[in-house]
Design a protein around this motif. Structure first.
Motif, short mmCIF file in Angstrom:
data_model
loop_
_atom_site.label_atom_id
_atom_site.label_comp_id
_atom_site.label_asym_id
_atom_site.label_seq_id
_atom_site.Cartn_x
_atom_site.Cartn_y
_atom_site.Cartn_z
N ALA A 1 7.01 74.12 -43.67
CA ALA A 1 7.64 73.14 -44.54
C ALA A 1 7.00 71.83 -44.39
O ALA A 1 6.93 70.90 -44.87
CB ALA A 1 9.32 73.63 -44.17
N PHE A 2 6.85 72.09 -42.88
CA PHE A 2 6.09 70.71 -42.05
C PHE A 2 4.79 70.29 -42.58
O PHE A 2 3.90 69.52 -42.98
CB PHE A 2 6.39 70.61 -41.13
N ALA A 3 4.23 71.92 -43.00
CA ALA A 3 2.74 71.38 -43.67
C ALA A 3 2.60 71.07 -44.65
O ALA A 3 1.65 70.51 -45.09
CB ALA A 3 2.13 72.44 -43.10
N PHE A 4 3.52 71.67 -45.56
CA PHE A 4 3.73 71.05 -47.02
C PHE A 4 4.07 69.79 -47.18
O PHE A 4 3.38 69.90 -48.11
CB PHE A 4 5.01 72.24 -48.03
N ALA A 5 4.45 69.25 -46.88
CA ALA A 5 4.85 67.73 -46.99
C ALA A 5 4.15 67.22 -45.84
O ALA A 5 3.70 65.80 -46.37
CB ALA A 5 6.56 67.64 -45.67
N LEU A 6 3.24 67.10 -44.77
CA LEU A 6 2.08 66.23 -44.22
C LEU A 6 1.19 66.49 -45.11
O LEU A 6 0.26 65.27 -45.64
CB LEU A 6 1.40 67.17 -43.28
N LEU A 7 0.65 67.34 -45.76
CA LEU A 7 0.15 67.29 -47.31
C LEU A 7 -0.04 65.87 -48.41
O LEU A 7 -0.88 65.08 -48.23
CB LEU A 7 -0.66 68.09 -47.68
N GLN B 1 -10.39 57.11 -43.16
CA GLN B 1 -11.13 58.03 -43.13
C GLN B 1 -10.95 59.52 -42.28
O GLN B 1 -11.01 60.58 -42.33
CB GLN B 1 -12.62 58.32 -43.82
N SER B 2 -11.08 59.16 -40.92
CA SER B 2 -11.31 59.34 -39.60
C SER B 2 -9.84 60.55 -39.84
O SER B 2 -9.84 61.16 -39.37
CB SER B 2 -11.33 58.66 -38.61
N ILE B 3 -8.74 59.42 -39.91
CA ILE B 3 -7.82 59.32 -39.17
C ILE B 3 -7.20 60.98 -40.31
O ILE B 3 -5.87 61.62 -40.28
CB ILE B 3 -6.42 58.67 -39.31
N LEU B 4 -7.60 60.19 -41.55
CA LEU B 4 -6.58 61.01 -42.76
C LEU B 4 -7.67 62.90 -42.55
O LEU B 4 -6.86 63.83 -42.80
CB LEU B 4 -7.62 60.97 -44.12
N SER B 5 -9.36 62.65 -42.11
CA SER B 5 -9.64 64.14 -41.68
C SER B 5 -8.67 64.67 -40.72
O SER B 5 -8.29 66.13 -40.76
CB SER B 5 -11.19 64.04 -40.76
N LEU B 6 -8.04 64.27 -39.26
CA LEU B 6 -7.27 64.32 -38.24
C LEU B 6 -6.00 64.90 -39.15
O LEU B 6 -5.81 66.05 -38.71
CB LEU B 6 -7.04 63.67 -37.13
N SER B 7 -4.88 64.48 -40.01
CA SER B 7 -4.20 64.94 -40.76
C SER B 7 -4.66 65.53 -41.47
O SER B 7 -3.71 66.94 -41.12
CB SER B 7 -3.73 63.50 -41.38
N LEU B 8 -5.73 65.48 -42.06
CA LEU B 8 -5.08 67.36 -42.52
C LEU B 8 -6.01 68.99 -42.22
O LEU B 8 -5.66 69.66 -42.48
CB LEU B 8 -6.80 66.82 -43.76
N LEU B 9 -6.67 68.40 -40.76
CA LEU B 9 -6.68 69.22 -40.57
C LEU B 9 -5.31 69.86 -38.92
O LEU B 9 -5.05 70.95 -38.62
CB LEU B 9 -7.16 69.14 -39.31
N LEU B 10 -4.75 68.70 -39.02
CA LEU B 10 -3.03 69.19 -38.39
C LEU B 10 -2.50 70.09 -39.58
O LEU B 10 -1.43 70.99 -38.98
CB LEU B 10 -2.22 67.97 -37.55
N ALA B 11 -2.25 69.63 -40.55
CA ALA B 11 -1.33 70.30 -41.54
C ALA B 11 -2.12 71.76 -41.93
O ALA B 11 -1.22 72.82 -42.17
CB ALA B 11 -1.57 69.86 -42.94
N GLY B 12 -3.24 71.60 -42.16
CA GLY B 12 -4.18 73.16 -41.96
C GLY B 12 -3.50 74.20 -40.71
O GLY B 12 -3.90 75.56 -40.91
N GLY B 13 -3.87 73.84 -39.17
CA GLY B 13 -3.04 74.80 -38.45
C GLY B 13 -1.86 75.33 -38.40
O GLY B 13 -1.75 75.79 -38.17
N ILE B 14 -1.15 73.69 -38.55
CA ILE B 14 0.31 74.55 -39.28
C ILE B 14 0.12 75.56 -39.69
O ILE B 14 1.15 76.23 -39.38
CB ILE B 14 1.12 73.00 -39.20
N ALA B 15 -0.20 74.97 -40.75
CA ALA B 15 -0.26 76.02 -41.85
C ALA B 15 -0.57 77.48 -41.66
O ALA B 15 0.07 78.43 -41.80
CB ALA B 15 -1.22 75.95 -43.65
N ALA B 16 -1.41 77.14 -41.20
CA ALA B 16 -1.68 78.56 -40.22
C ALA B 16 -1.04 79.23 -39.94
O ALA B 16 -1.11 80.89 -39.63
CB ALA B 16 -3.56 78.43 -40.11
#
Length: 287
Positions: free
Chosen positions: A21-27, A41-56
């Motif tokens: 649920a957290f990954a789904f909301a973070l995107l 853009q750099s912070i966006l990349s980190l946020s997306l990487l975090l969301a992808g790791g949490i989703a996995a």
């Protein structure tokens, strides 16, 4: 005397649901903040990487929880399945990006076959051709007619015009276009400051609306549909012996790999150009 057994709730299922649920909301939150210019853009990349790791991680825990529940009969099966579904939805954009990364491993630009790199004012860019060549358009119409259709196609594609050049149009020295602002950062004149009627006001606010020439070079900015990453677009419209040819080039400003976005931008523009020309020629009704 009959009895019953109390079964515990699977903690893995709870954690899997929370992570998914957290990954789904973070995107959407990350994308929304980026579109509002609250993230770079750099912070966006980190946020997306975090969301992808949490989703996995959520997906792995969901599978583990389902296996434990199946074997032990613990409660929480519904939450584990829900975590699997939500985590899968959150992971889907990353799977799509991975597919595009393998399909377009390099390149941050695209162009049609008739477009010379010398016509673009942008820096030399790596053009990906792994998905075949992009072919421009030719129409049995005047360049002025195709130019008007191109303006319509640009508007429907979400592009903004930075400059239009023709051999017949006198250019001022320097970056001044004769309107407030410059080519790279246009600043429109406030309508309230103009003491004109509606028709004169429209003509004054759009210096590129009606240009009669057989040779146009349009500089524009296109945007990715989700993240709105900008691309510098050059559109060339040239009339020769009654046939008008259209070619264009699109180069990402901030991306080293565009994952095919510039190709899709060109393809979308050309499709809308075909539709606009059919409307002008009376072949199709105006939508």
């Amino acid at each position: 005397m009959a009895g019953h057994y109390l079964t515990g709730r699977s903690r893995s299922a709870i954690w899997a649901w929370n992570l998914a649920a957290f990954a789904f909301a973070l995107l959407p939150i990350s994308v929304g903040f980026f579109r509002l210019h609250l993230l770079d853009q750099s912070i966006l990349s980190l946020s997306l990487l975090l969301a992808g790791g949490i989703a996995a991680l959520g997906l792995l825990l969901a599978v583990f929880a389902i296996l434990i529940i199946w074997r032990s009969g613990a409660r929480g099966g519904g939450r584990a399945v829900g975590a699997l579904l939500v985590g899968g939805v959150a992971a889907a954009p990353f799977l799509g990006a991975a597919y595009l990364f393998t399909k377009y491993p390099d390149g941050h630009a695209a162009e049609t076959t008739g477009m010379s790199a010398a016509l673009s004012e942008t820096a030399p860019a790596t053009v990906s051709t792994l998905d075949g060549v992009l072919v421009g358009r030719d129409f049995q119409a005047t360049a002025a007619t195709v130019y008007q259709a191109a303006r319509t196609a640009m508007e429907k594609s979400g592009m903004t015009i930075a400059d239009v050049r023709t051999p017949d149009m006198a250019r001022l020295d320097g970056p001044d276009l004769g309107v407030s602002g410059t080519v790279s950062v246009p600043i429109p004149t406030l309508r309230d400051s103009l003491n004109l009627d509606d028709e004169e006001e429209d003509d004054a606010s759009e210096p590129f609306a009606d240009l009669d020439s057989d040779d146009y070079t349009i500089q524009a900015v296109g945007y990715a549909p989700l993240f709105a990453f900008p691309s510098d677009v050059t559109i060339r419209i040239v009339e020769t012996d009654g046939t008008t040819y259209v070619d264009l080039r699109s180069v990402s400003r901030s991306l080293e790999r565009d994952l095919g976005q510039n190709r899709r931008l060109i393809q979308g523009f050309l499709a809308r150009l075909d539709e606009a020309m059919k409307v002008l020629e009376g072949v199709a009704p105006e939508s």
